[in-house]
Design a protein around this motif. Structure first.
Motif, mmCIF file in Angstrom:
data_model
loop_
_atom_site.group_PDB
_atom_site.id
_atom_site.type_symbol
_atom_site.label_atom_id
_atom_site.label_comp_id
_atom_site.label_asym_id
_atom_site.label_seq_id
_atom_site.Cartn_x
_atom_site.Cartn_y
_atom_site.Cartn_z
ATOM 1 N N THR A 60 0.748 -1.167 -0.125
ATOM 2 C CA THR A 60 -0.020 0.059 -0.005
ATOM 3 C C THR A 60 0.941 0.936 -0.047
ATOM 4 O OG1 THR A 60 -0.110 -0.083 2.341
ATOM 5 C CG2 THR A 60 -1.968 -0.969 1.272
ATOM 6 N N GLN A 61 1.977 1.167 0.379
ATOM 7 C CA GLN A 61 3.124 2.300 0.346
ATOM 8 C C GLN A 61 3.801 2.509 -0.819
ATOM 9 O OE1 GLN A 61 2.422 4.839 2.739
ATOM 10 N NE2 GLN A 61 0.693 3.396 3.227
ATOM 11 N N PRO A 62 4.486 3.666 -1.194
ATOM 12 C CA PRO A 62 5.293 3.545 -2.420
ATOM 13 C C PRO A 62 6.548 2.892 -2.536
ATOM 14 C CG PRO A 62 4.562 5.948 -1.546
ATOM 15 C CD PRO A 62 4.107 4.789 -0.565
ATOM 16 N N ARG A 63 6.790 2.575 -3.690
ATOM 17 C CA ARG A 63 7.875 1.457 -3.731
ATOM 18 C C ARG A 63 9.274 1.986 -2.849
ATOM 19 N NH1 ARG A 63 12.286 1.066 -7.625
ATOM 20 N NH2 ARG A 63 12.872 -1.207 -8.269
ATOM 21 N N THR A 64 9.543 3.511 -2.917
ATOM 22 C CA THR A 64 10.796 3.855 -2.208
ATOM 23 C C THR A 64 10.674 3.650 -0.981
ATOM 24 O OG1 THR A 64 11.381 5.381 -3.913
ATOM 25 C CG2 THR A 64 12.173 5.863 -1.780
ATOM 26 N N THR A 65 9.370 3.926 -0.294
ATOM 27 C CA THR A 65 9.126 3.821 1.435
ATOM 28 C C THR A 65 9.262 2.363 1.531
ATOM 29 O OG1 THR A 65 7.703 5.469 1.207
ATOM 30 C CG2 THR A 65 7.535 4.205 2.819
ATOM 31 N N ARG A 66 8.873 1.406 0.788
ATOM 32 C CA ARG A 66 8.746 -0.203 0.894
ATOM 33 C C ARG A 66 10.366 -0.475 1.219
ATOM 34 N NH1 ARG A 66 5.159 -0.478 -3.205
ATOM 35 N NH2 ARG A 66 6.558 -1.548 -4.667
ATOM 36 N N ARG A 67 11.128 -0.081 0.130
ATOM 37 C CA ARG A 67 12.550 -0.403 0.153
ATOM 38 C C ARG A 67 13.379 0.101 1.118
ATOM 39 N NH1 ARG A 67 14.167 -2.560 -5.079
ATOM 40 N NH2 ARG A 67 12.250 -3.686 -6.111
ATOM 41 N N LEU A 68 13.231 1.270 1.147
ATOM 42 C CA LEU A 68 14.032 2.079 2.592
ATOM 43 C C LEU A 68 13.752 1.546 3.854
ATOM 44 C CD1 LEU A 68 14.381 5.591 1.146
ATOM 45 C CD2 LEU A 68 15.751 3.814 1.087
ATOM 46 N N THR A 69 12.341 1.251 4.075
ATOM 47 C CA THR A 69 11.908 0.600 5.237
ATOM 48 C C THR A 69 12.682 -0.756 5.588
ATOM 49 O OG1 THR A 69 9.974 1.804 5.370
ATOM 50 C CG2 THR A 69 10.097 -0.100 6.760
ATOM 51 N N THR A 70 12.882 -1.478 4.674
ATOM 52 C CA THR A 70 13.244 -2.705 4.696
ATOM 53 C C THR A 70 14.904 -2.721 5.164
ATOM 54 O OG1 THR A 70 12.089 -3.848 2.832
ATOM 55 C CG2 THR A 70 14.286 -4.550 3.023
ATOM 56 N N GLN A 71 15.621 -1.683 4.547
ATOM 57 C CA GLN A 71 16.942 -1.566 5.082
ATOM 58 C C GLN A 71 16.922 -1.080 6.595
ATOM 59 O OE1 GLN A 71 18.949 -2.893 2.846
ATOM 60 N NE2 GLN A 71 17.065 -2.901 1.737
ATOM 61 N N ILE A 72 16.070 -0.339 7.000
ATOM 62 C CA ILE A 72 15.958 -0.168 8.376
ATOM 63 C C ILE A 72 15.800 -1.456 9.578
ATOM 64 C CG2 ILE A 72 14.783 1.201 10.244
ATOM 65 C CD1 ILE A 72 16.660 2.937 8.671
ATOM 66 N N VAL A 73 14.655 -2.134 9.095
ATOM 67 C CA VAL A 73 14.258 -3.396 9.848
ATOM 68 C C VAL A 73 15.443 -4.427 9.775
ATOM 69 C CG1 VAL A 73 12.035 -2.829 9.663
ATOM 70 C CG2 VAL A 73 12.857 -4.237 7.801
ATOM 71 N N ARG A 74 16.267 -4.369 8.813
ATOM 72 C CA ARG A 74 17.076 -5.396 8.461
ATOM 73 C C ARG A 74 18.569 -5.174 8.919
ATOM 74 N NH1 ARG A 74 16.886 -7.367 2.601
ATOM 75 N NH2 ARG A 74 14.445 -7.543 3.171
ATOM 76 N N ARG A 75 18.696 -4.011 9.473
ATOM 77 C CA ARG A 75 20.094 -3.613 10.020
ATOM 78 C C ARG A 75 20.628 -4.573 11.187
ATOM 79 N NH1 ARG A 75 22.685 0.721 8.469
ATOM 80 N NH2 ARG A 75 23.888 1.143 10.440
ATOM 81 N N PRO A 76 19.869 -4.965 12.030
ATOM 82 C CA PRO A 76 20.491 -6.029 12.999
ATOM 83 C C PRO A 76 20.929 -7.271 12.336
ATOM 84 C CG PRO A 76 18.247 -4.840 13.995
ATOM 85 C CD PRO A 76 18.347 -4.718 12.473
ATOM 86 N N TRP A 77 20.357 -7.585 11.318
ATOM 87 C CA TRP A 77 20.921 -8.727 10.838
ATOM 88 C C TRP A 77 22.129 -8.610 10.112
ATOM 89 C CZ3 TRP A 77 19.253 -13.119 12.344
ATOM 90 C CH2 TRP A 77 17.951 -13.519 12.710
ATOM 91 N N LYS A 78 22.223 -7.557 9.450
ATOM 92 C CA LYS A 78 23.514 -7.175 8.688
ATOM 93 C C LYS A 78 24.562 -7.059 9.743
ATOM 94 C CE LYS A 78 21.342 -4.524 4.775
ATOM 95 N NZ LYS A 78 21.237 -3.447 4.046
ATOM 96 N N GLN A 79 24.376 -6.507 10.780
ATOM 97 C CA GLN A 79 25.387 -6.465 11.788
ATOM 98 C C GLN A 79 25.814 -7.726 12.138
ATOM 99 O OE1 GLN A 79 26.987 -3.163 12.546
ATOM 100 N NE2 GLN A 79 28.588 -4.908 13.026
ATOM 101 N N ARG A 80 24.706 -8.579 12.564
ATOM 102 C CA ARG A 80 24.853 -9.839 13.000
ATOM 103 C C ARG A 80 25.990 -10.504 12.129
ATOM 104 N NH1 ARG A 80 24.908 -12.800 17.645
ATOM 105 N NH2 ARG A 80 23.173 -11.579 18.387
#
Length: 286
Positions: free
Chosen positions: A221-241
Motif C-alpha cells: 500500500t505504500q510507495p516503492r521507495t518507502t517499502r525498500r528503504l523501510t526494509t533497510q532499517i528493519v534489516r540492520r540488526p541482521w546485517k550487523q550480526r
C-alpha cells in the motif's frame, strides 16, 4: 544520448525456468514474488546442488527491479527433514574441496544474499518441521504453520552449528536459549517459537500462503521507495550480526570437518538423527 546502454537485468520468464528444478516461482503483476523450494516437487532434501542454488536464486531475484516482495517457503508438509541420498557424494569424494567450494563459499552467500542482496521486503513461511530454518526465520517477517517445528541437527550429526543457524538462533533467542537449542537439538514448537519471538504468527497450514499474501498486500500500500528503504532499517540488526559472526563461525565449522576428516551429511545419518522430531520428542537423548 549516453555512450553506453544499461546491462539488461534478469527476466522473470528466464530465471523462473532456469531454477524450476529447485524452486517453483510465481509473480503477480504488482511484483509480489512467491518462491517455493522443493526437491522433485516435495519437501526439500538437502544437497550440495540445492545448497548452491539458493544463493544463486536470491542474487538473481535481488537483481530484478520488477520484484517488489519475496515470499519464500518450502513444499509439502515438511520444510527440510532429510538429505538427497546422493546429494553429498562430493563431500565424501573430496572433503577439503567440498568444505570450501560447496560449504564455506556457498553457505555464506546463502545467508548474506538474503540480508544484503534483496532490497525488497521478505516474508518467510515455515511450512512444517525442518532444519536450516534460518532461511525463513531471517526474513523480515516470518510465519509458521501449526505443527511446524524449529530445530538444529548439526551438533547431533557431529558438525559445529556455525553456518548461519547460529546467527539466527543467537539473534532471536539470546545467548542462553540459543546455546541450549544448538547443543541439545531442542525441538521448538511453532507456539514456543511465537512466544520466544522467532516467528510473528502461527496459522493453520492451509491458511499460511493466503496470510502471507494478505501481509504482502498491506506492505504494497505504500510507495516503492518507502517499502525498500523501510526494509533497510528493519534489516540492520541482521546485517550487523552476519558481519560480526558469519564468516568466522563458518570457518570454525569447516575446520571441524577437515580436522575430523569425516563426511557427516549422509542420508541415513541425517534420517536417524531427526527421528525424535517426527516422534514429537523435545530431543533425542531423553
Amino acid at each position: 544520448m549516453s555512450l553506453q546502454e544499461f546491462v539488461p537485468t534478469p527476466r522473470f520468464e528466464e530465471y523462473s525456468e532456469r531454477f524450476k528444478d529447485f524452486f517453483t516461482m510465481t509473480r503477480r503483476e504488482d511484483g509480489v514474488l512467491f518462491v517455493e523450494a522443493h526437491t522433485l516437487g516435495g519437501p526439500i532434501q538437502l544437497s550440495v546442488q540445492n545448497h548452491r542454488a539458493l544463493g544463486q536464486m536470491l542474487k538473481v531475484v535481488g537483481a530484478d527491479p520488477r520484484n517488489e516482495i519475496l515470499i519464500l517457503t518450502g513444499s509439502g508438509d515438511e520444510f527440510m527433514m532429510g538429505s538427497d541420498p546422493e546429494g553429498f557424494a562430493l563431500e565424501e569424494e573430496d572433503l577439503e574441496y567440498w568444505a570450501y567450494e560447496y560449504a564455506y563459499k556457498d553457505g555464506r552467500i546463502n545467508v548474506s544474499a538474503l540480508v544484503n542482496d534483496l532490497e525488497i521486503p521478505t516474508i518467510g513461511l515455515l511450512n512444517g518441521p525442518g532444519f536450516h530454518t534460518e532461511i525463513v526465520l531471517m526474513c523480515d517477517i516470518s510465519l509458521a504453520a501449526e505443527g511446524a517445528t524449529v530445530f538444529d541437527l548439526h551438533y547431533d550429526i557431529g558438525s559445529v552449528p556455525a553456518d548461519g543457524i547460529h546467527n539466527c538462533f543467537q539473534e532471536l533467542l539470546g545467548v542462553k536459549r540459543a546455546a541450549y537449542a544448538l547443543l541439545t537439538g531442542e525441538a521448538i514448537t511453532a507456539e514456543k517459537a511465537l512466544e520466544w519471538g522467532m516467528v510473528n504468527e502461527v496459522v493453520p497450514r492451509d491458511q499460511l500462503i493466503a496470510r502471507a499474501y494478505a501481509i504482502a498486500d498491506h506492505i504494497m500500500t505504500q510507495p516503492r521507495t518507502t517499502r525498500r528503504l523501510t526494509t533497510q532499517i528493519v534489516r540492520r540488526p541482521w546485517k550487523q550480526r552476519i558481519v560480526n559472526d558469519l564468516d568466522g563461525g563458518f570457518g570454525i565449522q569447516m575446520f571441524g570437518h577437515i580436522a575430523k576428516k569425516k563426511a557427516v551429511h549422509g542420508e541415513g545419518h541425517i534420517r536417524s538423527t531427526v527421528d525424535y522430531v517426527r516422534e514429537g520428542r523435545k530431543n533425542n537423548f531423553d
